[in-house]
Design an enzyme around this catalytic site. Structure first.
Site, PDB file in Angstrom:
ATOM      1  N   GLU A 299       0.842  -1.203   0.000  1.00  0.00           N
ATOM      2  CA  GLU A 299       0.000   0.000   0.000  1.00  0.00           C
ATOM      3  C   GLU A 299       0.878   1.255   0.000  1.00  0.00           C
ATOM      4  O   GLU A 299       0.664   2.185  -0.772  1.00  0.00           O
ATOM      5  CB  GLU A 299      -0.889  -0.011   1.249  1.00  0.00           C
ATOM      6  CG  GLU A 299      -1.773   1.205   1.396  1.00  0.00           C
ATOM      7  CD  GLU A 299      -2.856   1.242   0.326  1.00  0.00           C
ATOM      8  OE1 GLU A 299      -3.699   0.354   0.322  1.00  0.00           O
ATOM      9  OE2 GLU A 299      -2.818   2.171  -0.505  1.00  0.00           O
ATOM     10  N   ASP A 303       1.044   4.125  -2.917  1.00  0.00           N
ATOM     11  CA  ASP A 303       0.666   5.503  -2.594  1.00  0.00           C
ATOM     12  C   ASP A 303       1.809   6.471  -2.889  1.00  0.00           C
ATOM     13  O   ASP A 303       1.620   7.511  -3.520  1.00  0.00           O
ATOM     14  CB  ASP A 303       0.291   5.619  -1.109  1.00  0.00           C
ATOM     15  CG  ASP A 303      -0.966   4.831  -0.771  1.00  0.00           C
ATOM     16  OD1 ASP A 303      -1.590   4.281  -1.696  1.00  0.00           O
ATOM     17  OD2 ASP A 303      -1.304   4.752   0.425  1.00  0.00           O
ATOM     18  N   SER A 519      -7.636   2.156  -3.274  1.00  0.00           N
ATOM     19  CA  SER A 519      -6.335   2.497  -2.694  1.00  0.00           C
ATOM     20  C   SER A 519      -5.453   3.218  -3.696  1.00  0.00           C
ATOM     21  O   SER A 519      -4.601   4.005  -3.315  1.00  0.00           O
ATOM     22  CB  SER A 519      -5.593   1.208  -2.338  1.00  0.00           C
ATOM     23  OG  SER A 519      -5.957   0.765  -1.082  1.00  0.00           O
ATOM     24  N   ASP A 561     -17.920  12.496 -16.977  1.00  0.00           N
ATOM     25  CA  ASP A 561     -19.006  11.736 -16.348  1.00  0.00           C
ATOM     26  C   ASP A 561     -18.840  10.250 -16.688  1.00  0.00           C
ATOM     27  O   ASP A 561     -18.596   9.896 -17.841  1.00  0.00           O
ATOM     28  CB  ASP A 561     -20.342  12.269 -16.884  1.00  0.00           C
ATOM     29  CG  ASP A 561     -21.509  11.831 -16.026  1.00  0.00           C
ATOM     30  OD1 ASP A 561     -21.278  11.165 -14.997  1.00  0.00           O
ATOM     31  OD2 ASP A 561     -22.657  12.164 -16.400  1.00  0.00           O
ATOM     32  N   GLY A 580     -24.561  12.341 -14.687  1.00  0.00           N
ATOM     33  CA  GLY A 580     -24.493  13.168 -13.479  1.00  0.00           C
ATOM     34  C   GLY A 580     -23.921  12.372 -12.323  1.00  0.00           C
ATOM     35  O   GLY A 580     -23.403  11.265 -12.501  1.00  0.00           O
TER      36      GLY A 580
END
Ligand code: NAG
Ligand code: NAG
Ligand code: NAG
Ligand code: NAG
Ligand code: NAG
Length: 603
Positions: A299, A303, A519, A561, A580
Site C-alpha cells: 500500500e 501511494d 487504494s 461523467d 451526473g
C-alpha cells in the site's frame, strides 16, 4: 450565505453563552449511562483483563462553537464567496473548537477526585481532548463499568472494551465521548489486489492514440496503468509544477512504510526526471520506517510511487503512524490502540503547516465506529479543511458491501442488535468534510472491475447542501421501492469523484507488480489536486483547501461523467453509474485541462 468577518468571529467567541453552573466535586453525583451498545456482530466476551493492564483514555470535551467553524469552512471553500481561499490559521481554528472553561473545570474536578494530577494529562492544543494513561481498574471506577477482553471470532483479534459506560450526572454535558470504550472498529487498509505482469519486466512503450474526447491515450493503458497513462487519461501531459511552497502528503498505518529503493526503480522506469528525488518521512507515535526491502508495504509503495511520481517535483511527506489492532490485552504497555487516525490527527493538527493535499487509503465499516466518535473525527477533518488542506479518502472496493476482502463472506447486516440486511458505507469516506474517491477501470472509464467502487449513503451523516441537487437527481433515477430499507436516502452520498483503480504498475520488494483498488485512486487524485494547487499558488492564490463545495458547483464541468457500470455488493447489483453524480463514481474522473481553468477566479 452569511458573511463572517474576523472581528465577527472574535465577538462570537467572547459572548458565547453558557448555561451550566460550576459543579461541586463529582463524587457527590451519581453515575448515569453515557453510551451503551449491543455487543457488535462477530465479537465475543473472552476473558477479564488484568487489573494493572493500562489503557490510554481519550476524553473529548464538547466544541460549542463548532457550528461557527463550519460556517467559516463553507465560506472559505465556496468559490462564489468573497472569502474563498481565506483559510483560517491554526490558532483561529483552535479558538473555534475550544471547549468552555466550565467544561474544562468540571472535567478537571472529576479527574482530581480520582487523584489524577495535571502532570499526568496530555491536552490537545485546543484543549478539546484530554488523554491519560491509567490502569483499567481506575478507568472502570471512573466510568462505572467493567472492561472485558473481547475476541473477534473470525480473525482472532482481541480488544479490551466495554459495551456501556457511565459518567457522573454533572459531567454529561461536558463530555462528548470517552474512548476506548465502545469502539470495536477494525481499521483496515483497503484491498490492494496484487498480481504479477504476465509479460516482460519492461512496461509497454506508449504511443499516443487520439480518442474522441481529443485527449490521446495509449491502448496499453487499458491493461496497465503507468504515470504516462494517468497524464493522458486526465489531460495533464507535459504539465510541470513551478510554484514554491506546495506540498502533498500520504498517510501510512499498520506498519506500512515505503522502500526508497523501490521508489527509485519506479522513477527510473516511469519518471526519469524524478530519479534521486526523495520525500520526507514523519514517524507518528513511533511509526516504523524499517527500510528492509522484504518488509515494505505494498500500500505504501503504491501511494508513494504514484502520488509523488505524478506530482513531481512538489515536495512529498509520508506519515507512518504506529498503533493498530489487535491489541495485546495481556501486555501492560499501551502501545497499541484501535484508533490510529486519532494519533495522526493529534500530530497533524498540532503542526503549523500540514501538506495542502493528503491521501488516505484506509478505513472502517461506518457502523463499527461509534457515531459519537465518528462525528468527532469528522469534525477534526473539518478543522484541516478550514486551514486549507484537501483531504482525499478511498471509498472502498466492495461496492455497497462491507470492507471484506471476499465477497462470498461479505456481511451486510446491521450491528445494532437488529441484525437486519443493510448496505455498509465506509468511514471516513462518509464524512462530509472529506473528498471520497471511487474507482474506474479501462480507458473508456467504466465502473465495473474485478472489484467494485465503494459507494452509497452514510447512515450517520446527513446529506450536505453542496451535493443536495445532484444526489436528489440521482435518487430520482432509482426505480421506486428498489433497495427500500437497505440504505439511507437522506445520507451523505459517497463517493465524490473517481479515478482509475486497477492494474497500476509499481515496484514492490524489488520487482514490478500490478496492483489495484480504490487504494490507487485516492493518491492519484490527490496528486492531481496538488497540481491544481500549483496552478493557484503560481498565481499567488491560496491552495484549494476543502474541495467539495468547489467540485459540486463550478467544478462539475471539469469532470468526465462515468455512465457505465455499477457497484455490486451484498448480493445485489448495487447502484448504477448514471448521467451526473452517482453513488458509484461520484461526479466522474478529472479533466485537468478543464479544472486548471475552473480553479482560477473569473471562470
Ligand atoms: C479495454 O478492455 C476492455 C475489457 O477487457 C475491453 O472490453 C475493451 O474493448 C478494451 N478497450 C480498448 C480500447 O482496447
Ligand atoms: C543518482 O544518484 C546516483 C548516486 O549518487 C548517481 O550515480 C546518479 O548519476 C544519479 N542519477 C541522476 C539521474 O541524477
Ligand atoms: C527490520 O526488521 C528486520 C526483521 O524484523 C530486522 O532484522 C532488521 O534489523 C530491521 N531493520 C531495521 C533498520 O530496523
Ligand atoms: C444475522 O442474520 C443472518 C441472516 O439471517 C444470519 O445468517 C446470522 O447468523 C445472524 N447473525 C446474528 C449475530 O444473529
Ligand atoms: C440499474 O439499471 C438497471 C438497468 O437499467 C435497472 O434495472 C435497475 O433498476 C437500476 N438500479 C438502480 C439501483 O437504479
Amino acid at each position: 450565505m452569511r458573511t463572517l468577518s474576523y472581528s465577527g468571529l472574535l465577538c462570537i467567541l467572547s459572548i458565547a453563552p453558557f448555561t451550566g453552573s460550576l459543579a461541586a466535586p463529582s463524587r457527590s453525583h451519581p453515575h448515569k449511562v453515557k453510551e451503551s451498545i449491543v455487543p457488535p456482530r462477530g465479537w465475543v466476551k473472552h476473558s477479564i483483563p488484568s487489573a494493572d493492564h493500562t489503557i490510554v483514555l481519550r476524553i473529548g470535551l464538547p466544541q460549542p462553537n463548532f457550528h461557527v467553524l463550519e460556517q467559516h469552512l463553507y465560506a472559505v471553500s465556496d468559490p462564489y464567496h468573497e472569502r474563498y481561499g481565506a483559510h483560517l490559521s491554526k490558532e483561529e481554528v483552535e479558538r473555534l473548537v475550544a471547549p468552555h472553561q466550565e467544561s474544562l473545570d468540571v472535567v478537571d474536578e472529576w479527574l482530581k477526585s480520582h487523584d489524577i494530577k495535571e502532570g499526568e494529562l496530555v491536552r490537545s492544543p485546543a484543549k478539546d481532548w484530554v488523554t491519560l494513561k491509567i490502569p483499567v481498574s481506575l478507568a472502570e471506577k471512573m466510568l462505572d463499568t467493567t472492561y472485558s477482553v473481547w475476541k473477534h471470532v473470525e480473525s482472532g483479534d482481541e480488544l479490551v472494551r466495554t459495551t456501556s459506560y457511565s459518567l457522573p450526572e454533572n459531567i454529561h454535558e461536558h463530555v462528548d465521548v470517552v474512548q476506548p470504550t465502545t469502539m470495536f472498529g477494525q481499521f483496515k487498509r483497503f484491498k490492494s489486489t496484487i498480481s504479477w505482469p504476465e509479460d516482460s519486466e519492461t512496461p509497454p512503450q506508449l504511443k499516443a492514440v487520439a480518442t474522441a474526447s481529443g485527449v490521446t491515450v495509449d491502448p496499453s493503458c487499458n491493461s496497465t496503468i503507468t504515470i504516462k497513462c494517468l497524464q493522458q487519461l486526465y489531460n495533464f501531459v507535459g504539465y510541470t509544477p513551478t510554484s514554491k511552497g506546495n506540498s502533498i502528503g500520504i498517510t501510512g498505518y499498520l506498519e506500512e512504510f515505503a522502500n526508497s529503493q523501490d521508489l527509485q526503480s519506479f522513477y527510473a522506469e516511469q519518471r526519469p526526471d524524478a530519479v534521486n528525488s526523495t520525500f520526507k518521512f514523519v514517524s507518528v507515535n513511533g511509526g516504523l520506517n524499517n527500510q528492509t526491502l522484504s518488509e515494505s508495504g505494498a500500500e505504501a509503495a503504491l501511494d508513494v510511487q504514484f502520488a509523488f511520481g505524478l506530482a513531481h517535483p512538489i515536495p512529498g511527506t509520508f506519515y507512518s503512524t504506529a498503533g493498530r489492532p489487535p491489541f495485546k490485552p495481556d501486555v501492560t504497555t499501551p502501545t497499541n490502540t484501535n484508533e490510529p487516525y486519532a494519533l495522526w490527527l493529534d500530530y497533524v493538527l498540532s503542526h503549523p503547516n500540514p501538506p495542502f493535499s493528503i491521501s488516505t487509503s484506509y478505513g472502517d465499516d461506518e457502523q463499527t465506529v461509534p457515531e459519537s466518535y465518528a462525528r468527532r473525527v469528522c469534525a477534526s477533518f473539518a478543522q484541516l479543511g478550514a486551514r486549507g488542506v484537501s483531504l482525499l479518502f478511498s471509498s472502498g472496493d466492495w461496492g455497497v458491501g462491507d470492507n471484506n476482502e471476499d465477497p462470498a463472506t461479505q456481511e451486510c447486516f446491521t450491528n445494532d442488535g437488529r441484525n437486519i440486511t443493510r448496505f455498509i458505507p465506509l468511514f471516513p469516506a462518509s464524512c462530509p468534510f472529506v473528498t471520497s474517491v471511487g474507482g474506474t477501470v479501462g480507458i473508456n472509464e467504466v465502473a465495473v472491475s474485478r472489484f467494485y467502487s465503494g459507494g452509497g449513503f452514510s447512515d450517520y451523516f446527513s446529506r450536505p447542501f453542496y451535493q443536495d441537487k445532484v444526489v436528489k437527481d440521482h435518487l430520482a433515477t432509482i426505480p421506486k421501492g428498489t433497495y427500500k430499507g437497505l440504505y439511507n436516502p437522506k445520507g451523505r452520498g459517497i463517493p465524490d469523484v473517481a479515478a482509475q483503480s486497477d492494474r497500476y504498475r509499481i515496484y514492490w520488494r524489488g520487482r514490478a507488480v500490478l496492483i489495484g483498488g480504490t487504494s490507487a485512486s485516492s493518491p492519484a487524485f490527490a496528486a492531481i489536486v496538488s497540481l491544481l494547487n500549483d496552478v493557484r499558488l503560481s498565481k499567488r492564490l491560496p491552495p484549494l483547501g476543502f474541495l467539495n463545495p468547489l467540485l459540486y458547483s463550478k467544478g462539475i464541468s471539469g469532470f468526465n461523467d462515468v455512465t457505465i457500470g455499477h457497484n455490486s455488493g451484498c448480493g445485489t447489483k448495487g447502484f448504477n453509474a448514471t448521467q451526473g453524480w452517482d453513488p458509484v463514481t461520484g461526479l466522474g474522473t478529472p479533466d485537468f485541462g478543464k479544472l486548471k481553468k475552473l480553479v482560477l477566479p473569473f471562470h
